[in-house]
Design a protein around this motif. Structure first.
Motif, PDB file in Angstrom:
ATOM      1  N   MET A   1       0.858  -1.185   0.000  1.00 39.63           N
ATOM      2  CA  MET A   1       0.000   0.000   0.000  1.00 39.63           C
ATOM      3  C   MET A   1       0.894   1.235   0.000  1.00 39.63           C
ATOM      4  O   MET A   1       2.028   1.182   0.485  1.00 39.63           O
ATOM      5  N   ASP A   2       0.378   2.324  -0.515  1.00 38.73           N
ATOM      6  CA  ASP A   2       1.121   3.573  -0.463  1.00 38.73           C
ATOM      7  C   ASP A   2       1.141   4.099   0.966  1.00 38.73           C
ATOM      8  O   ASP A   2       0.185   3.911   1.731  1.00 38.73           O
ATOM      9  N   ARG A   3       2.238   4.748   1.323  1.00 41.80           N
ATOM     10  CA  ARG A   3       2.301   5.412   2.614  1.00 41.80           C
ATOM     11  C   ARG A   3       1.481   6.699   2.607  1.00 41.80           C
ATOM     12  O   ARG A   3       1.211   7.280   1.556  1.00 41.80           O
ATOM     13  N   GLU A   4       1.100   7.127   3.803  1.00 44.50           N
ATOM     14  CA  GLU A   4       0.528   8.471   3.931  1.00 44.50           C
ATOM     15  C   GLU A   4       1.580   9.487   3.500  1.00 44.50           C
ATOM     16  O   GLU A   4       2.783   9.231   3.553  1.00 44.50           O
ATOM     17  N   GLU A   5       1.114  10.657   3.113  1.00 45.16           N
ATOM     18  CA  GLU A   5       2.016  11.751   2.770  1.00 45.16           C
ATOM     19  C   GLU A   5       1.727  12.948   3.682  1.00 45.16           C
ATOM     20  O   GLU A   5       0.665  13.537   3.597  1.00 45.16           O
ATOM     21  N   PRO A   6       2.659  13.311   4.583  1.00 40.17           N
ATOM     22  CA  PRO A   6       3.867  12.568   4.923  1.00 40.17           C
ATOM     23  C   PRO A   6       3.529  11.308   5.723  1.00 40.17           C
ATOM     24  O   PRO A   6       2.386  11.117   6.167  1.00 40.17           O
ATOM     25  N   PHE A   7       4.535  10.474   5.934  1.00 41.12           N
ATOM     26  CA  PHE A   7       4.353   9.174   6.562  1.00 41.12           C
ATOM     27  C   PHE A   7       3.673   9.265   7.927  1.00 41.12           C
ATOM     28  O   PHE A   7       2.869   8.409   8.292  1.00 41.12           O
ATOM     29  N   ASP A   8       3.973  10.314   8.703  1.00 41.06           N
ATOM     30  CA  ASP A   8       3.441  10.421  10.071  1.00 41.06           C
ATOM     31  C   ASP A   8       2.272  11.404  10.175  1.00 41.06           C
ATOM     32  O   ASP A   8       2.012  11.964  11.242  1.00 41.06           O
ATOM     33  N   ARG A   9       1.538  11.597   9.079  1.00 43.27           N
ATOM     34  CA  ARG A   9       0.488  12.622   9.066  1.00 43.27           C
ATOM     35  C   ARG A   9      -0.569  12.387  10.142  1.00 43.27           C
ATOM     36  O   ARG A   9      -0.937  13.298  10.886  1.00 43.27           O
ATOM     37  N   THR A  10      -1.081  11.156  10.245  1.00 43.20           N
ATOM     38  CA  THR A  10      -2.121  10.891  11.237  1.00 43.20           C
ATOM     39  C   THR A  10      -1.569  10.984  12.647  1.00 43.20           C
ATOM     40  O   THR A  10      -2.220  11.526  13.551  1.00 43.20           O
ATOM     41  N   LEU A  11      -0.370  10.470  12.868  1.00 43.73           N
ATOM     42  CA  LEU A  11       0.246  10.599  14.185  1.00 43.73           C
ATOM     43  C   LEU A  11       0.377  12.066  14.571  1.00 43.73           C
ATOM     44  O   LEU A  11       0.026  12.458  15.698  1.00 43.73           O
ATOM     45  N   ALA A  12       0.844  12.908  13.652  1.00 38.21           N
ATOM     46  CA  ALA A  12       1.020  14.329  13.945  1.00 38.21           C
ATOM     47  C   ALA A  12      -0.307  14.999  14.270  1.00 38.21           C
ATOM     48  O   ALA A  12      -0.360  15.935  15.078  1.00 38.21           O
ATOM     49  N   SER A  13      -1.392  14.507  13.671  1.00 38.27           N
ATOM     50  CA  SER A  13      -2.698  15.137  13.887  1.00 38.27           C
ATOM     51  C   SER A  13      -3.230  14.928  15.298  1.00 38.27           C
ATOM     52  O   SER A  13      -4.177  15.614  15.707  1.00 38.27           O
ATOM     53  N   LEU A  14      -2.662  13.990  16.059  1.00 37.59           N
ATOM     54  CA  LEU A  14      -3.141  13.737  17.423  1.00 37.59           C
ATOM     55  C   LEU A  14      -2.699  14.820  18.398  1.00 37.59           C
ATOM     56  O   LEU A  14      -3.276  14.952  19.484  1.00 37.59           O
ATOM     57  N   GLY A  15      -1.682  15.557  18.056  1.00 34.06           N
ATOM     58  CA  GLY A  15      -1.197  16.598  18.967  1.00 34.06           C
ATOM     59  C   GLY A  15      -0.588  16.039  20.241  1.00 34.06           C
ATOM     60  O   GLY A  15      -0.707  16.650  21.308  1.00 34.06           O
ATOM     61  N   LEU A  16       0.075  14.888  20.137  1.00 36.05           N
ATOM     62  CA  LEU A  16       0.734  14.317  21.305  1.00 36.05           C
ATOM     63  C   LEU A  16       1.890  15.220  21.741  1.00 36.05           C
ATOM     64  O   LEU A  16       2.426  16.003  20.949  1.00 36.05           O
ATOM     65  N   ASP A  17       2.288  15.078  23.014  1.00 33.80           N
ATOM     66  CA  ASP A  17       3.461  15.848  23.431  1.00 33.80           C
ATOM     67  C   ASP A  17       4.678  15.295  22.681  1.00 33.80           C
ATOM     68  O   ASP A  17       4.673  14.153  22.217  1.00 33.80           O
ATOM     69  N   PRO A  18       5.709  16.105  22.532  1.00 29.06           N
ATOM     70  CA  PRO A  18       6.852  15.694  21.696  1.00 29.06           C
ATOM     71  C   PRO A  18       7.473  14.367  22.105  1.00 29.06           C
ATOM     72  O   PRO A  18       7.888  13.587  21.239  1.00 29.06           O
ATOM     73  N   ALA A  19       7.531  14.082  23.390  1.00 29.93           N
ATOM     74  CA  ALA A  19       8.147  12.831  23.837  1.00 29.93           C
ATOM     75  C   ALA A  19       7.340  11.630  23.369  1.00 29.93           C
ATOM     76  O   ALA A  19       7.897  10.628  22.908  1.00 29.93           O
ATOM     77  N   ASP A  20       6.000  11.690  23.469  1.00 30.74           N
ATOM     78  CA  ASP A  20       5.162  10.582  23.023  1.00 30.74           C
ATOM     79  C   ASP A  20       5.197  10.435  21.506  1.00 30.74           C
ATOM     80  O   ASP A  20       5.216   9.321  20.973  1.00 30.74           O
ATOM     81  N   SER A  21       5.197  11.565  20.799  1.00 30.65           N
ATOM     82  CA  SER A  21       5.268  11.509  19.338  1.00 30.65           C
ATOM     83  C   SER A  21       6.578  10.862  18.889  1.00 30.65           C
ATOM     84  O   SER A  21       6.597  10.022  17.980  1.00 30.65           O
ATOM     85  N   GLU A  22       7.676  11.222  19.543  1.00 28.70           N
ATOM     86  CA  GLU A  22       8.966  10.642  19.196  1.00 28.70           C
ATOM     87  C   GLU A  22       9.022   9.162  19.562  1.00 28.70           C
ATOM     88  O   GLU A  22       9.613   8.350  18.841  1.00 28.70           O
ATOM     89  N   ALA A  23       8.338   8.788  20.656  1.00 28.91           N
ATOM     90  CA  ALA A  23       8.310   7.379  21.053  1.00 28.91           C
ATOM     91  C   ALA A  23       7.611   6.536  19.996  1.00 28.91           C
ATOM     92  O   ALA A  23       8.128   5.501  19.562  1.00 28.91           O
TER      93      ALA A  23
END
Length: 332
Positions: free
Chosen positions: A293-315
């Motif tokens: 399947m094609d990746r999202e563009e960018p790859f972490d688009r949905t993850l970024a949309s959650l607005g997690l704190d930077p430490a959780d996003s990096e985890a």
């Protein structure tokens, strides 16, 4: 930094003297792609499945810094004779290593084993690890037998002893006759992933082998929404509160669930948010199923949309993967 922990590969070809159970990769006139032929299956595989430089180009285009490469699920052929299939597995594993050699800092390969013979599969794990492969991929069931059954415990015990991570990928469901044909893999994949994860919880594998590092494709289906019900019947309380007096023997279902890792490829920010809330950001791994399947563009688009704190996003996007793999992150 982002690592794709659910990416697939295929060999460009299989040897002419392969066992009868081996699939083939047929050339396509006028095309760099090849056709995977395995029984009734016909699948057009783009060059990126087997060409290392094409993978690096795709990673650069998709915002991916590294990949964990696993063989495509059709290569998990547990219906074949175990000894014949072992030869296919060994060839595929060598091919994975060759592909990862394109850039070992950016590609981390998993191998496959003949799980239809758990003893033989366990015996292959030492060579697999010694070869430089980083883990092993298995299917969600073995010819309809649950991977949580006692017969597979020696395999899981050896993986734990070797400190070798496992990726459980959903394969064709043996309950397909209970689903309308139109349902196809969309529902089967989620149901299979749920059954596989639940079997390791309820069958005792998670308790007997607490050192295992196991991840499940597609968030283990519906497991995260089922575990709170199991937790209620274990302890008699809602919302993961303290169990009632006389209840709560052994480890809590929700606690056991958090021993696993989960592929965050669930296709919706609300579903991903539920996984964060129920299993924790420290147990999630980004995945894409690329290049199937094609990746999202960018790859972490949905993850970024959650607005997690930077430490959780990096985890989720990076550091959990290295804990799961059991290696230090590379300097890229």
């Amino acid at each position: 930094m982002r690592i794709d922990c659910h990416a697939h590969m295929l060999p460009a070809e299989f040897p002419a003297d392969s066992p009868a159970c081996s699939p083939s990769m047929e050339p396509i006139d006028g095309d760099t792609a090849r056709e995977l032929v395995s029984g009734a299956l016909r699948f057009k595989a783009a060059e990126v499945f087997f060409a290392g430089e094409r993978r690096l180009e795709a990673m650069a285009n998709n915002g991916v810094d590294a990949e964990v490469l696993t063989p495509m699920p059709p290569l998990l052929d547990y219906g074949a004779d175990a000894k014949d299939y072992r030869e296919v597995c060994r060839y595929v594993n060598e091919t994975v290593l060759g592909l990862c050699a394109t850039d070992p800092r950016r590609m981390y390969g998993f191998g496959i084993v003949p799980l239809q013979d758990p003893g033989m599969a366990a015996a292959e794990l030492g060579e697999l690890k010694a070869s430089g492969l980083r883990g092993v991929e298995i299917g969600s069931h073995v010819n309809g037998r649950s991977i949580g059954e006692e017969e597979f415990l020696p395999f899981f015990a050896e993986a734990e002893r070797l400190d070798l991570p496992i990726f459980v990928h959903a394969i064709r469901a043996h309950i397909a006759d209970r689903l309308p044909m139109v349902a196809g893999p969309s529902y089967q994949v989620s149901i299979e992933a749920t059954l596989a994860a639940a079997s390791l919880l309820t069958g005792g594998t998670a308790v007997k082998h607490p050192g295992l590092r196991i991840s499940f494709s597609h968030g283990a289906g519906g497991l995260a929404l089922m575990a709170p019900r199991a937790h209620f019947f274990w302890g008699g309380t809602w919302n993961e509160e303290e169990p009632l007096p006389g209840r709560g023997e052994g480890e809590a279902p929700m606690t056991l669930m958090r021993r696993f890792f989960y592929d965050a490829l669930v296709f919706d920010r609300r579903a991903l948010r539920a996984l964060v809330d129920l299993v924790g950001a420290d147990r999630l791994l980004l995945g894409s199923d690329f290049p199937a399947m094609d990746r999202e563009e960018p790859f972490d688009r949905t993850l970024a949309s959650l607005g997690l704190d930077p430490a959780d996003s990096e985890a989720v996007g990076w550091s959990n993967a290295w804990r799961y793999l059991g290696i230090e992150p590379p300097e890229l």
